[in-house]
Each structure stands twice: as C-alpha cells, then as structure tokens.
Design a protein around this motif. Structure first.
Motif, PDB file in Angstrom:
ATOM      1  N   VAL A  60      42.329  79.585 -13.017  1.00 54.80           N
ATOM      2  CA  VAL A  60      42.995  78.642 -12.122  1.00 54.80           C
ATOM      3  C   VAL A  60      43.498  77.453 -12.929  1.00 54.80           C
ATOM      4  O   VAL A  60      42.755  76.878 -13.733  1.00 54.80           O
ATOM      5  N   ILE A  61      44.761  77.086 -12.729  1.00 49.99           N
ATOM      6  CA  ILE A  61      45.320  75.872 -13.328  1.00 49.99           C
ATOM      7  C   ILE A  61      45.816  74.997 -12.180  1.00 49.99           C
ATOM      8  O   ILE A  61      46.326  75.497 -11.185  1.00 49.99           O
ATOM      9  N   SER A  62      45.639  73.685 -12.303  1.00 48.62           N
ATOM     10  CA  SER A  62      46.002  72.830 -11.178  1.00 48.62           C
ATOM     11  C   SER A  62      46.275  71.401 -11.615  1.00 48.62           C
ATOM     12  O   SER A  62      45.612  70.877 -12.510  1.00 48.62           O
ATOM     13  N   ALA A  63      47.228  70.786 -10.943  1.00 40.29           N
ATOM     14  CA  ALA A  63      47.477  69.354 -11.118  1.00 40.29           C
ATOM     15  C   ALA A  63      46.590  68.531 -10.181  1.00 40.29           C
ATOM     16  O   ALA A  63      46.572  67.313 -10.263  1.00 40.29           O
ATOM     17  N   GLN A  64      45.859  69.213  -9.294  1.00 40.80           N
ATOM     18  CA  GLN A  64      44.925  68.531  -8.390  1.00 40.80           C
ATOM     19  C   GLN A  64      43.619  68.309  -9.136  1.00 40.80           C
ATOM     20  O   GLN A  64      42.651  69.041  -8.958  1.00 40.80           O
ATOM     21  N   ARG A  82      48.435  96.354 -10.716  1.00 43.78           N
ATOM     22  CA  ARG A  82      48.976  95.782 -11.953  1.00 43.78           C
ATOM     23  C   ARG A  82      48.078  94.649 -12.453  1.00 43.78           C
ATOM     24  O   ARG A  82      47.390  93.996 -11.672  1.00 43.78           O
ATOM     25  N   GLY A  83      48.151  94.423 -13.753  1.00 45.62           N
ATOM     26  CA  GLY A  83      47.526  93.243 -14.342  1.00 45.62           C
ATOM     27  C   GLY A  83      46.074  93.430 -14.733  1.00 45.62           C
ATOM     28  O   GLY A  83      45.307  94.150 -14.088  1.00 45.62           O
ATOM     29  N   ASP A  84      45.730  92.782 -15.847  1.00 48.49           N
ATOM     30  CA  ASP A  84      44.350  92.722 -16.325  1.00 48.49           C
ATOM     31  C   ASP A  84      43.793  91.301 -16.234  1.00 48.49           C
ATOM     32  O   ASP A  84      42.610  91.078 -16.470  1.00 48.49           O
ATOM     33  N   LEU A  85      44.654  90.337 -15.929  1.00 49.45           N
ATOM     34  CA  LEU A  85      44.264  88.932 -15.821  1.00 49.45           C
ATOM     35  C   LEU A  85      45.267  88.220 -14.928  1.00 49.45           C
ATOM     36  O   LEU A  85      46.477  88.469 -15.027  1.00 49.45           O
ATOM     37  N   VAL A  86      44.759  87.334 -14.065  1.00 48.49           N
ATOM     38  CA  VAL A  86      45.617  86.490 -13.225  1.00 48.49           C
ATOM     39  C   VAL A  86      45.480  85.044 -13.682  1.00 48.49           C
ATOM     40  O   VAL A  86      44.362  84.556 -13.905  1.00 48.49           O
ATOM     41  N   ILE A  87      46.620  84.370 -13.837  1.00 53.67           N
ATOM     42  CA  ILE A  87      46.648  82.925 -14.053  1.00 53.67           C
ATOM     43  C   ILE A  87      47.431  82.330 -12.891  1.00 53.67           C
ATOM     44  O   ILE A  87      48.617  82.621 -12.721  1.00 53.67           O
ATOM     45  N   MET A 112      45.590  90.034 -28.979  1.00 55.77           N
ATOM     46  CA  MET A 112      45.362  89.977 -27.529  1.00 55.77           C
ATOM     47  C   MET A 112      46.116  91.122 -26.881  1.00 55.77           C
ATOM     48  O   MET A 112      47.294  91.350 -27.177  1.00 55.77           O
ATOM     49  N   ASP A 113      45.457  91.841 -25.987  1.00 52.45           N
ATOM     50  CA  ASP A 113      46.093  93.003 -25.374  1.00 52.45           C
ATOM     51  C   ASP A 113      45.803  93.006 -23.880  1.00 52.45           C
ATOM     52  O   ASP A 113      44.686  92.712 -23.452  1.00 52.45           O
ATOM     53  N   GLY A 114      46.829  93.337 -23.081  1.00 58.37           N
ATOM     54  CA  GLY A 114      46.648  93.423 -21.647  1.00 58.37           C
ATOM     55  C   GLY A 114      47.852  92.903 -20.905  1.00 58.37           C
ATOM     56  O   GLY A 114      48.794  92.345 -21.499  1.00 58.37           O
ATOM     57  N   THR A 115      47.848  93.071 -19.597  1.00 59.25           N
ATOM     58  CA  THR A 115      48.936  92.600 -18.746  1.00 59.25           C
ATOM     59  C   THR A 115      48.458  91.382 -17.959  1.00 59.25           C
ATOM     60  O   THR A 115      47.409  91.432 -17.310  1.00 59.25           O
ATOM     61  N   VAL A 116      49.219  90.307 -18.019  1.00 55.99           N
ATOM     62  CA  VAL A 116      48.843  89.048 -17.384  1.00 55.99           C
ATOM     63  C   VAL A 116      49.806  88.772 -16.234  1.00 55.99           C
ATOM     64  O   VAL A 116      51.025  88.828 -16.399  1.00 55.99           O
ATOM     65  N   LEU A 117      49.241  88.455 -15.064  1.00 56.17           N
ATOM     66  CA  LEU A 117      50.029  88.075 -13.896  1.00 56.17           C
ATOM     67  C   LEU A 117      49.973  86.557 -13.750  1.00 56.17           C
ATOM     68  O   LEU A 117      48.891  85.981 -13.662  1.00 56.17           O
ATOM     69  N   ILE A 118      51.143  85.911 -13.730  1.00 55.26           N
ATOM     70  CA  ILE A 118      51.224  84.452 -13.641  1.00 55.26           C
ATOM     71  C   ILE A 118      51.847  84.072 -12.310  1.00 55.26           C
ATOM     72  O   ILE A 118      52.901  84.596 -11.937  1.00 55.26           O
ATOM     73  N   ALA A 119      51.191  83.135 -11.582  1.00 59.74           N
ATOM     74  CA  ALA A 119      51.749  82.614 -10.340  1.00 59.74           C
ATOM     75  C   ALA A 119      51.778  81.091 -10.429  1.00 59.74           C
ATOM     76  O   ALA A 119      50.725  80.454 -10.461  1.00 59.74           O
TER      77      ALA A 119
END
Length: 486
Positions: A79-83, A46-51, A1-8
């Motif tokens: 998108v990740i969610s507890a809702q 920045r980033g190649d993917l946002v989570i 796996m290659d790339g920059t991931v942005l996590i919020a």
C-alpha cells in the motif's frame, strides 16, 4: 527480480515511474488508475504482486484488500498513500498488507520491498490465511497524528503492531509532541475502545482517585500521565494498583496501562524521580515520539491540517503564503506541535486575509519566542492543544509571557487540567491537591536556592523551621547532601 506486478494509482506520473523502474528490474507490469480494473486482473489470475494507492476515484485501496485476499490469498499487496496518518498505517496493518509506504516514497525502498514480496511468494501447498476481520469503522480524520517523516512512519508502524497487544506502553517525548493524543489512540483505535478510558495525573494520585480510575478503565485503558512527577507515596500506590489489576480476581478485565513520560525515562530512574520497579511495569513497549524540529518536512502539512481544523471549528479559513511557509519551516519549535497549534489558531483568528502573509507569520514567530511553553507538569498532561473530541484534546491555551504574573501561569495550567477532564469535573478535593502541587516545587526551589540550609530556607519562606521540617516529611521530599535536616 522476477514476476508480474499490478499497479493501481490515479497519478499517471507515479504509474510511469514505477512501471519503468520495475521493468528495468526484470518485472512485467500492468498499471491502471482504477481499482475496478485492478480487481478484474486479480480475478483473472494475473499478477504476483499488487502495489495500490489508498484514495482512488472508484474506492479505497485498503478496503479492497479483503476482496483481493478472497480471490487470491497468496497475492501480496503493498500500500502506498499520501494519507500519512496513524489511522492509515493501522488500517494497512490490520488488513495484513505486505507493506505500507507513505508518499512521496523512496523508490529504492519500494523496489526492495517489492523484491522481498516477490521472493516470498508462497508455494501452492501453503495454508490459506484466515479471513480478514471487517475493516475498522469511524477513524477520526481530524486526528493530528500525521507525518511523512521516517521517524513518524516508524512510530505509526510500531503503534499498529502493538495496538491490541496486552503489553503496557510507555510513550516518551518532549512536552508538546502529542503524547496524550497517542495515548488516546491506543484506546480509541484498539479493540478496547468500547470500554472505559481513564487518566491519572499527579494531582489525582490519592488512594480513592487512583482506585476510581482503575475501576473506570476496566476492560479499557488506564493512562498515567508523567509518573516521574508523582511523589514516592503516589508511585507506590500506582505499583499497588497495577499489581492488583494484573493478579486480582478480575484480571481478565484489567485495563491496558499506557503511560506518558519525558524524553529520557531511564534518566528519571537514575535520578530517583521514577521508581525503577514502576518503570519496568510501565515499559512493556516504549514508543518514542520525535520532536517537531526532527521532522521539518512535516511542519507545513501539519500547519495546513491545523488551519483546516480551526476553520472546521468556526474560525476563518486561512492558507499559508510562500513567504509565510518559508518562515515557518526554519522556526525551531521548542514547544513542538502544541506550539504550532497555538500559532495556527492565533493566525487563523488575526490574519488580515485568506492567505497568511510573511509579515504576519514573522510577527507571530517573534511573539511566540517571547512566550513560555509549558513543561510536562503534574497539573495538566502533555497535550497537543486540539479540542477534546474523539481522539483530539482540549483547546490549547497560549502560555503567558515570561514577564506575566505568577497567577497567570497558574491559571493557564489549571485550565489545562480542567480541559483534560472534558465535560466532567475533576475528582473532589481539588483545593488541597492544587495547594500541595504548588507547595512542593516552592519548597524544592527554596531549598536549592539556600543550598539545603533549613534555617535559611525557613526564613526565606517566612515559616517556622519545625513547620518546614514537617512539610518536607509530609511531601516526602528526599534529603540529599545539599538538603540536610537541621
């Protein structure tokens, strides 16, 4: 796996777990607990993917997706969610998120989705997607369609994918799983929500009632409750209505057809209860709703949600003790969400303190075991028991105990039928329709009990044999090998 991931995500533990897993997989990771910081990174290129999580201290992750796409149209967002509600799944789909995963998510599954998103990064020459529509307004947070179980998440994704399609929808499931609520969601969450919503039950299946329902639902949604419970003449009328709506001069404003049915509609076709040509007109897309016993991990979140909703409706605020929670999880819930709703409302009213005790829960479960939950009957529709308010349904009424009088059971079913119409009254002619609904099963059960012997059946009922034959003809009760007319 290659790339920059942005996590919020505002949960430090989740940021740490994802950072470690993605770093081990070969990615570079930037993690933050702020959507503002995420937006800054995206704007900087920045980033190649946002989570991203949905509910953040400084905003909503799904609401931020249009801005991300404006800045970086080629940047995929997971998108990740507890809702874990159907509304969240639909909004993530409408925002064109690459994927939506409920919390607690399966880490290998998320890593697989991240790898897929990174591997599908578009080339610079790829066309820029069209701008997103405005985010959906006024989603009902009280809607009881919540669930983390994979089966429910699959259902949510299916609903989201076909929400605005023109295909008819058949919602299959056991009594009490919430089929009518899902049927309403196809209307209230779709582009048709500004137009009419009408229900047709077997008690409203006369020519005029069916025509009125079709007219009321113009441009909106027509919900057909349990078509297998309609007699042959009523099923023929439904086919005629659907054909007229699809091919008539006003077909551009034809309503979408949504039907609810039992867990195995094909068995209804095989048994002759449901006409095959009607089935194929209704089953453009089939959505199967799992029983509550198949998603045990959803029982406690659902119970907490139902208690909170009861409190919002004026009942005392209650919570579940650990002992009560343990007892609740092992109950089989033959009546599904409707049974859970009945129980939570009853305990909200009768519990002695703010926490429902294990003893109180066990007593309620024992009492529930002696109560008969209604099958999908023609008089009422399959209901969740929530108040009729937006997407919710009418207040659930506990069914009488097995040793109650017949009149008590009939009264409960009739009340459900009236509740289905909300503030409006049912169509005129109710007296004859209700008597006809009761008469049909009475004759069928009596025929079965007498092995199809018409003379014995007439004697059992205390009516003339010719009268019986006439009623069988009028009610279109099919003659089988065990029911030979004499």
């Amino acid at each position: 796996m290659d790339g920059t991931v942005l996590i919020a995500d505002d949960d430090r533990t989740i940021r740490t777990v994802l950072t470690q897993a993605l770093t081990r997989a070969g990615c570079r990771v930037h993690a933050t607990g702020s959507l503002a910081q995420l937006s800054k990174w995206v704007e900087e290129g920045r980033g190649d993917l946002v989570i991203t999580d949905v509910m953040m201290p400084d905003g909503n992750g799904i609401d931020r997706i249009p801005a991300i796409r404006d800045m970086r149209p080629d940047l995929p967002v997971i998108v990740i969610s507890a809702q874990n509600t159907i509304v969240t799944a639909i909004r993530a789909t409408e925002a064109e998120a690459f994927e939506y995963l409920p919390k607690p998510f399966d880490l290998p599954d998320l890593m697989s989705k991240a790898n897929l998103a990174l591997s599908r990064r578009p080339r610079k020459s790829d066309p820029v997607p069209e701008p997103l529509p405005a985010p959906r307004e006024a989603a009902d947070p009280a809607m009881p369609l919540i669930g983390h179980a994979p089966s429910m998440q699959a259902l949510f994704r299916m609903v989201a994918r076909v929400l605005n399609a023109d295909l008819p929808v058949l919602i299959a499931g056991e009594a009490g799983v919430g089929k009518t609520t899902i049927a309403r969601s196809f209307h209230e969450l779709s582009d048709r929500r500004g137009n009419g919503l009408a229900f047709v039950t077997s008690a409203d299946a006369g020519d005029e009632a069916v025509a009125r329902a079709g007219e009321k639902a113009r441009g909106g949604t027509l919900v057909i409750e349990n078509p297998a419970g309609f007699d042959a003449a009523a099923q023929a009328r439904l086919i005629g209505l659907i054909e007229a709506l699809e091919s008539g001069p006003d077909r551009a404003s034809a309503p979408r057809i949504v039907a609810t049915t039992g867990p195995d509609p094909q068995a209804d076709v095989a048994s002759g209860r449901l006409r095959s040509d009607l089935y194929y007109r209704l089953a453009g897309v089939t959505v199967s709703v799992p029983p509550l016993r198949a998603r045990v991990d959803d029982i406690l979140p659902l119970a907490a949600h139902l208690l909170a909703r009861a409190a919002a409706q004026g009942l005392p605020e209650r919570g579940l003790s650990d002992e009560a929670s343990a007892a609740l999880r092992v109950h089989p819930f033959p009546g599904n969400v409707r049974e859970l709703e009945n129980m939570m409302r009853r305990l909200a009213l009768t519990a002695s303190g703010p926490q429902i005790s294990g003893t109180e829960m066990r007593e309620a479960l024992n009492q529930q075991a002696g109560m008969r939950m209604p099958a999908p009957a023609s008089l009422g529709a399959s209901m969740t028991g929530a108040p009729q308010n937006g997407l919710d349904q009418a207040p659930a009424i506990p069914m009488p105990a097995a040793n109650a009088r017949l009149s008590d059971s009939v009264e409960a079913h009739l009340q459900r039928y009236f509740d289905l119409h909300g503030d409006a009254l049912p169509p005129p002619g109710l007296y004859d329709r209700i008597l006809r609904e009761i008469e049909r099963p009475l004759l069928q059960v009596a025929l079965d009990a007498t092995g199809g012997n018409q003379l014995r059946c007439a004697d059992l009922l205390g009516i003339n044999r010719n009268t019986l034959r006439k009623k069988l003809t009028e009610l279109n009760i099919e003659v089988t090998r065990r029911r030979k007319l004499m």
